[in-house]
Design an enzyme around this catalytic site. Structure first.
Site, PDB file in Angstrom:
ATOM      1  N   ASP A 307       0.859  -1.181   0.000  1.00  0.00           N
ATOM      2  CA  ASP A 307       0.000   0.000   0.000  1.00  0.00           C
ATOM      3  C   ASP A 307       0.888   1.221   0.000  1.00  0.00           C
ATOM      4  OD1 ASP A 307      -2.639  -0.867  -0.077  1.00  0.00           O
ATOM      5  OD2 ASP A 307      -2.470  -1.588   1.987  1.00  0.00           O
ATOM      6  N   GLU A 348      -2.162  18.161   7.020  1.00  0.00           N
ATOM      7  CA  GLU A 348      -1.850  18.985   5.851  1.00  0.00           C
ATOM      8  C   GLU A 348      -1.770  20.457   6.243  1.00  0.00           C
ATOM      9  OE1 GLU A 348      -4.909  17.907   3.145  1.00  0.00           O
ATOM     10  OE2 GLU A 348      -4.191  15.833   3.001  1.00  0.00           O
ATOM     11  N   SER A 383     -11.517  25.383   3.574  1.00  0.00           N
ATOM     12  CA  SER A 383     -11.358  25.859   4.939  1.00  0.00           C
ATOM     13  C   SER A 383     -10.617  27.184   4.867  1.00  0.00           C
ATOM     14  CB  SER A 383     -10.596  24.837   5.780  1.00  0.00           C
ATOM     15  OG  SER A 383      -9.268  24.723   5.291  1.00  0.00           O
ATOM     16  N   LYS A 394      -8.711  28.077   1.347  1.00  0.00           N
ATOM     17  CA  LYS A 394      -7.873  27.133   0.592  1.00  0.00           C
ATOM     18  C   LYS A 394      -8.684  25.847   0.432  1.00  0.00           C
ATOM     19  CE  LYS A 394      -5.309  24.716   4.236  1.00  0.00           C
ATOM     20  NZ  LYS A 394      -6.294  24.770   5.298  1.00  0.00           N
ATOM     21  N   ASP A 519      -5.673  -4.385   6.090  1.00  0.00           N
ATOM     22  CA  ASP A 519      -6.346  -4.337   7.380  1.00  0.00           C
ATOM     23  C   ASP A 519      -7.861  -4.307   7.256  1.00  0.00           C
ATOM     24  OD1 ASP A 519      -6.451  -1.864   6.280  1.00  0.00           O
ATOM     25  OD2 ASP A 519      -5.476  -0.808   7.945  1.00  0.00           O
ATOM     26  N   ASP A 523     -10.198  -5.903   2.270  1.00  0.00           N
ATOM     27  CA  ASP A 523      -8.929  -6.513   1.891  1.00  0.00           C
ATOM     28  C   ASP A 523      -8.961  -8.035   2.056  1.00  0.00           C
ATOM     29  OD1 ASP A 523      -7.428  -4.325   1.173  1.00  0.00           O
ATOM     30  OD2 ASP A 523      -6.823  -3.877   3.235  1.00  0.00           O
TER      31      ASP A 523
END
Lengths: 683, 569
Positions: A307, A348, A383, A394, A519, A523
């Site tokens: 992943d 972020e 936000s 942004k 997980d 999957d």
């Protein structure tokens, strides 16, 4: 990891004492029968012992026979000891686990839907499908799936990690394990496993080796070893008439000595210890293999499905640059980005703040009361902050453009803006628009940060012939950019669980073995289909059931180490097999001249080791044969050194060490034993 | 040893080496059912055969029905040959008027020719009619060779294919091996033999008056034609009792060269066929290299031993400048005799141009050991290749784990089933060779056949059972083998060596064919490198060689040291 410290060293006196006791218990022919080579050794040890009894009864000289008999028994005991000591280490771990499993009572819901009406029952009386309630500071009695509630759970009993984790209903973190403790809040859990077959129970059984079965390769190797034992049995049995034709009457004792030194007792004695130690190494690494077969398969893996997030890149994207549109200075854009992110607590957002502060300092920007922060919402996907008339936002490019249109009507300089965000997208990053009222200010470049050193790891994998494939939900452009930065061989973009499953099936049809980790419940099919499926301990019950390994630390990067441990296990087995078989050459040169020297004194020319007497030669070979097992126990437990240098180079290296070494070492070893035997006047 | 001797040896190996690739690729074409340059002539004949036998050449079969077809075919061949020998007295083409062959000898000989062994407990020119020689023995020379090639093809296809259920069609493989390979090549070689002076006639014998005026009867017959397939098919059964030492079977140095070339060339080319059919030529060259390394070492060792001669004779004042010439033909000398001896035993051919019994102990050790190593150097046509592949699989299994993957050969995983069958096959040689030898040395009746006592006598018995089990057929001489005991036990040894070995190998091929063939990567065990060749050589020497060491130590090895010490028997 807490458990690491509980693994005893092989020099631990308690462990050695216990293993010594076990070596005698393992003499039981019923258990020894599973190991044909050592079983044959035991049978001939009995035969020689009976001869010894006869010799004593008739008053024949017994020194030689007695010593041969003793060393034959030692050979068997040393082999048993190797297995016992490997098992002993696992048993110590199992006891640590068992201590955490306490007899608990459970609160069973009497009526589904009513979370208050409960009945106290013994955990043992719970059935699969029952609903139970677990409150803070209570131990979860059995494995289950959370149907309601959210709680922090301490899973140290299973993972050794004491920091609590969040478990909640729905999603990929809904599984709970029996033996773990709820720290805060409460949970309603549906029982998925009855007591005795819970995760912890299985874990204890695995660690103790109770469920150990021969792996496919062990089975094949046993067949080879049995076949070779049979071949040498033929050679030794027929030697008696051939010798008597030549005028030599061979005693059964020396024929037995010849047989035992020729059959592959070294690898026969160490084979199961190697297998147990391999599982043990994985466990020290906090990965639990559900079977030895899975560890073996790990060594054979051709393709790793990894992943992207968390394995190849850090979990979160980070701001790497802020590109202002023409007419806006870098400072203006930076300040605007900073303001819009001040209250943004996402990773972020914080990375934007960090970027600006690091590059140009905070300037005059500070939180103040006039600022009215606007949180991210799924509908606006924006936000930012309102400071009086200034509306700074942004967000995703299309959302920012919509906001600009709504607030200013016009969208100045879209061409430069578009060029900037398209360039970012092409490079695999995520562009974030920056807007003030109707005016576009610039683009923030959010970047997936590839973990340092991961490229080198992949290069190593490639040297061992393993392809790495990145699986990501990103679009193909982004995926390609990250793939090339990380140095993976292939990628699956916009991957759905079905894509993964299909990819695995396609690769398997080409004869490749696949490893993956996962997980989520979605999957599970892929985990089950993969040859090595590592489920995360934090994952869902379905995922944990589907995989054949469970990573207790839930660290997807470990897949790489799992493969390395699998390879190391196989290498150790192969190296000791080669060593064992190569040993035979020297033993022939020790024993054959000794057997016939009375009839054919000329055969002393074959006595290249210049062993003192025929009896000391035979005795030395038998002693060496027994001692080499003990000498190799540490190697069997530790495993041979793994180096990612490619199969051809590994083969050259191991063939020189264990093949050539196996030819030469016994010449020196038998000579040495012979010197000692003669110094002590044993023969 | 002389430079000329070595030059001759080198020349023959060079000649073989030049032909290996074109022949190997030609065979790959033939057995992939492609059109070859001989197709315009042979294809119609081939089709006629299929129509006659009701065989659908396009229909392939699984390993079981393939193996059953092979067994039925060989059993039929055995019965036919046995009956032919028992009835030869009343059948035509019997100019010398030989009577029926005794039952135990007929049993032994029929098995011998069906199994490609060609052990001959009889003297050909004084026992067998022309009809038996041509319609019986020579026919089996072709068919047993074709059977060997067919069996090897099964294993090759099993490795080449991925997830396959079929391994070929036995009737097609045998037919094509005979029509496209053995017959045309025999024709060419037979003509070459005739050119070197070998007789090819249906006359029984002629009486001549020698220079001294004495009358002599010279046995004749269709020698050249039988000689050609005897060599090409690694059969080794000679027309005459003394085999290729007889001037009518091997007239000159040139015919000797042709003989060695002919017996080596197909077996040496088959690994190349294998490499091409599995899609990687290097794999074939690797196997061939391992075969030749041991073979050439054996040639060198035997030549060295023979060229040095016998020190006991030197001590008596015998001139041994030419080496140990006892039992050798002057027209061949030690170099060509040693080469012939090593090649014929490395090959499971069994033709001889000198008496192995008269070699020095170490010189005689070489052919004995080469047989005991399993007849894979490069072995009989077909049987050498499948034997070598079994060793390759065992070598990969033992050492393959060392690269950190479960063993695989050419992308096929080697698992418990393959290992079980490989070990079953490998057990046959020690079981039959050591087992029968051990019984023989305890039986006074069996010991009566020995010409020598002591270690040399043991060598003679060991050699006989090795030769029979290895389907070699050469004799050490010194052992009068035409007795009921030896005819029966050697017959059984030949049967075991061929069929008890090959049936597990076929089962293994069946298991391998069904496996998916993985692709090679940097992480897979390389099976074409110098390292692998060394590993393979080591495996053959240790796994197949060591078990015979005690027995051999009591035979040729002790004899050698006793010779040095001046003892004789």
């Amino acid at each position: 990891m807490a458990r690491k410290s509980t693994v005893s060293a092989i020099t631990d006196p308690a462990l050695i004492l216990r293993a010594t006791g076990d070596s005698f218990r393992k003499l039981d022919p019923r258990t020894l029968m599973k190991n044909p080579v050592i079983f044959v050794t035991e049978v001939v040890a009995v035969v020689v012992t009976l001869l010894l009894v006869r010799d004593i009864a008739f008053g024949h000289p017994v020194l030689f026979t007695a010593q041969i008999a003793a060393w034959l028994w030692f050979t068997v005991l040393f082999a048993n000891f190797a297995e016992a000591i490997a098992e002993g280490r696992g048993r110590a771990q199992a006891e640590t686990l068992r201590r955490t499993r306490t007899e608990t009572r459970a609160k069973r819901l009497l009526m589904p839907g009513n979370n208050e009406l409960v009945q106290g029952v013994e955990a043992a009386d719970l059935h699969v499908g029952d609903l139970i309630r677990v409150d803070a500071n209570e131990v979860i009695p059995v494995d289950g799936e959370i149907v309601e509630g959210i709680a922090s759970v301490n899973e140290a009993a299973v993972t050794g990690e004491s920091a609590p984790v969040i478990r909640e209903s729905g999603g990929d973190r809904s599984a709970v394990t029996g033996g773990t403790t709820v720290i805060s809040d409460w949970l309603i859990v549906r029982v998925t496993a009855s007591q005795g077959s819970s995760f912890l129970d299985r874990m204890i059984a695995l660690v103790e080796g109770a469920e150990r079965q021969k792996t496919p390769n062990e089975l094949a190797l046993s067949i080879l070893l049995s076949g070779m034992t049979l071949i040498f049995l033929i050679a030794v049995v027929t030697l008696w008439p051939l010798a008597s034709y030549s005028g030599t009457v061979l005693s059964i004792t020396v024929l037995v000595a010849l047989l035992v030194t020729l059959i592959p007792t070294t690898i026969g004695g160490l084979l199961s210890a190697i297998g147990i130690a391999g599982m043990d190494r994985l466990l020290k690494f906090n990965v639990m293999a559900m079977s030895g077969r899975a560890v073996e398969a790990a060594g054979d893996v051709d393709t790793l499905l990894l992943d992207k997030t968390g394995t190849i890149t850090f979990g979160n994207r980070m701001a790497s640059e802020i590109i202002p549109v023409p007419g806006i200075s870098e400072r203006e854009a930076a300040d605007a980005a900073l303001l819009a992110s001040l209250a943004d607590e996402t990773a972020e957002g914080r990375s934007i703040v960090a970027l600006v502060v690091e590059k140009s300092g905070a300037g005059g920007v500070q939180r103040s009361d006039q600022m009215q922060f606007v949180e991210f919402s799924a509908t606006t996907r924006l936000s930012g902050v309102d400071i009086g008339p200034r509306k700074l936002r942004k967000g995703a490019i299309d959302a920012v453009l919509r906001f600009a249109r709504e607030n200013g009507g016009e969208t100045p300089d879209t061409a430069a803006f578009r060029a900037a965000h398209e360039r970012i997208a092409r490079s695999g990053g995520t562009p974030l628009g920056l807007v003030e009222n109707g005016k576009l200010l610039g683009v923030i470049h959010l970047k997936d940060v590839v973990k340092p050193d991961i490229k080198e790891r992949f290069a190593e994998m490639r040297k061992m012939g393993i392809r790495t494939v990145m699986v990501t939900g990103d679009n193909p452009v982004t995926a390609a950019a990250i793939a090339s930065e990380a140095g993976v061989d292939d990628f699956i973009a916009e991957a759905t669980p079905e894509d993964k499953l299909r990819y695995i099936r396609e690769e398997q049809a080409k004869g490749r073995l696949i490893a993956m980790c996962g997980d989520g419940t979605n999957d599970a099919p892929a985990l089950a289909q993969a040859d090595v499926g590592v489920a995360m301990q934090t994952g869902t019950q379905a995922a944990r059931e589907a995989g054949n390994m469970v990573d207790l630390d839930s660290d997807p990067t470990k897949l790489i180490e799992v493969v390395e441990i699998g390879k190391q296990l196989l290498m150790t087995r192969g190296s000791l097999t080669t060593f064992s078989i190569a040993n035979d050459v020297a033993k022939y040169f020790a024993i054959i001249p000794a057997l016939f020297i009375a009839t054919y004194p000329e055969l002393s020319a074959l006595n290249v080791m210049q062993l003192a007497t025929p009896q000391s030669a035979i005795l030395s070979a038998v002693i060496f044969n027994a001692l080499i097992i003990v000498a190799l126990i540490p190697l069997a437990l530790k495993g041979v050194t793994y180096r990612p240098i490619g199969a051809a180079a590994v083969l050259r290296r191991n063939l020189v060490i264990y093949g050539l070494g196996g030819l030469i070492v016994p010449f020196a070893g038998i000579k040495l034993v012979d010197l000692i035997v003669n110094a002590l006047h044993l023969a | 040893m002389t430079i000329i001797g070595w030059a001759q040896i080198a020349a023959i190996f060079a000649l073989v080496f030049v032909c290996v690739k074109p022949l190997g690729l030609y065979m790959a074409g033939v057995f992939s059912n492609e059109v070859t340059f001989l197709s315009p002539v042979i294809a119609p004949v081939e089709r006629a055969f299929y129509r006659l036998a009701g065989v659908n050449p396009a229909q392939e079969e699984g390993w079981r029905s393939y193996t059953i077809a092979m067994l039925v075919f060989n059993a039929t061949g055995f019965v036919f040959l046995y009956v032919l020998m028992r009835l030869q007295g009343v059948l035509p083409l019997n100019p010398q008027g030989f009577s029926a062959v005794a039952p135990d000898l007929a049993f032994n000989t029929a098995i011998s020719f069906v199994t490609n062994t060609n052990w001959q407990a009889y003297g050909g020119e004084t026992t067998m009619s022309h009809l038996v020689q041509m319609a019986g023995l020579t026919v089996q020379n072709f068919l047993s060779a074709a059977t060997g090639i067919a069996l090897a093809l099964v294993l090759v296809r099993a490795l080449a294919r991925s997830g396959a259920r079929t391994v070929g069609n036995f009737w097609v493989d045998v037919t094509r091996a005979t029509l496209y390979l053995l017959l045309p090549f025999s024709l060419v070689v037979a003509l070459a033999y005739v050119a070197t002076g070998l007789p090819q006639t249906l006359l029984g014998s002629i009486d001549v008056t020698t220079l001294e005026g004495a009358k002599q009867t010279l046995a004749l017959g269709p020698v050249a034609s039988q000689e050609a397939i005897k060599q090409l098919g690694t059969n080794g059964g000679g027309f005459f009792n003394v085999n290729a030492a007889h001037p009518f079977e091997n007239a000159t140095a040139i015919s000797n060269m042709i003989s060695i070339w002919a017996m080596l060339v197909i077996s040496a080319a088959l690994p190349i066929t294998f490499g091409r059919m599995v899609g990687d030529d290097r794999q074939g060259w690797g196997l061939l290299a391992a075969m030749l390394v041991i073979l050439i070492a054996g040639v060198g060792f035997a030549y060295w031993a023979e060229a040095n001669g016998n020190p006991l004779l030197t001590a008596l004042g015998v001139d041994q400048i030419a080496g140990n010439m006892e039992g050798k033909e002057v027209r061949f000398g030690t170099a060509m005799s040693a080469l012939y001896a090593a090649v014929t035993t490395g090959l499971s051919c069994g033709a001889v141009n000198s008496m192995h019994d008269s070699f020095t102990p170490l010189g005689g050790l070489v052919p004995l050991v080469l047989i005991q190593l399993g007849e894979v150097l490069p072995g009989g046509v077909g049987s050498g290749l499948y034997g070598m592949l079994v060793f390759a699989i065992v070598a990969v299994f033992i050492a393959g784990l060392m690269v950190g993957r479960t063993p695989e050969y050419l992308g096929k995983k080697i698992e418990a089933r393959e290992m079980k069958l490989a070990m079953l096959a490998l057990l046959i040689l020690p079981f039959a060779i050591l087992g029968f030898s051990a019984i023989a040395v305890m039986l006074p009746k069996a010991l009566e056949s020995l010409a020598n006592s002591g270690p040399h006598g043991l060598s003679e018995i060991l050699y006989a059972y090795s030769s029979a089990t290895g389907n070699n057929g050469s004799a050490f001489a010194g052992l009068s083998a035409n007795t009921p005991w030896y005819n029966m036990t050697l017959g059984i040894a030949m049967l075991l060596g061929r069929f008890a070995y090959v049936v597990p190998v076929m089962a293994m091929a069946g298991a391998l064919a069904g496996k998916v063939r993985g692709t090679a990567s940097e992480g897979t065990f390389p099976t074409h490198t110098v390292l692998f060749v060394a590993l393979l050589v080591g495996t053959i020497l240790i796994v197949a060689g060591l078990e015979f060491f005690p027995a051999v130590a009591l035979g040729p090895i002790v004899e050698h040291f006793q010779m040095l010490a001046g003892k004789t028997f």
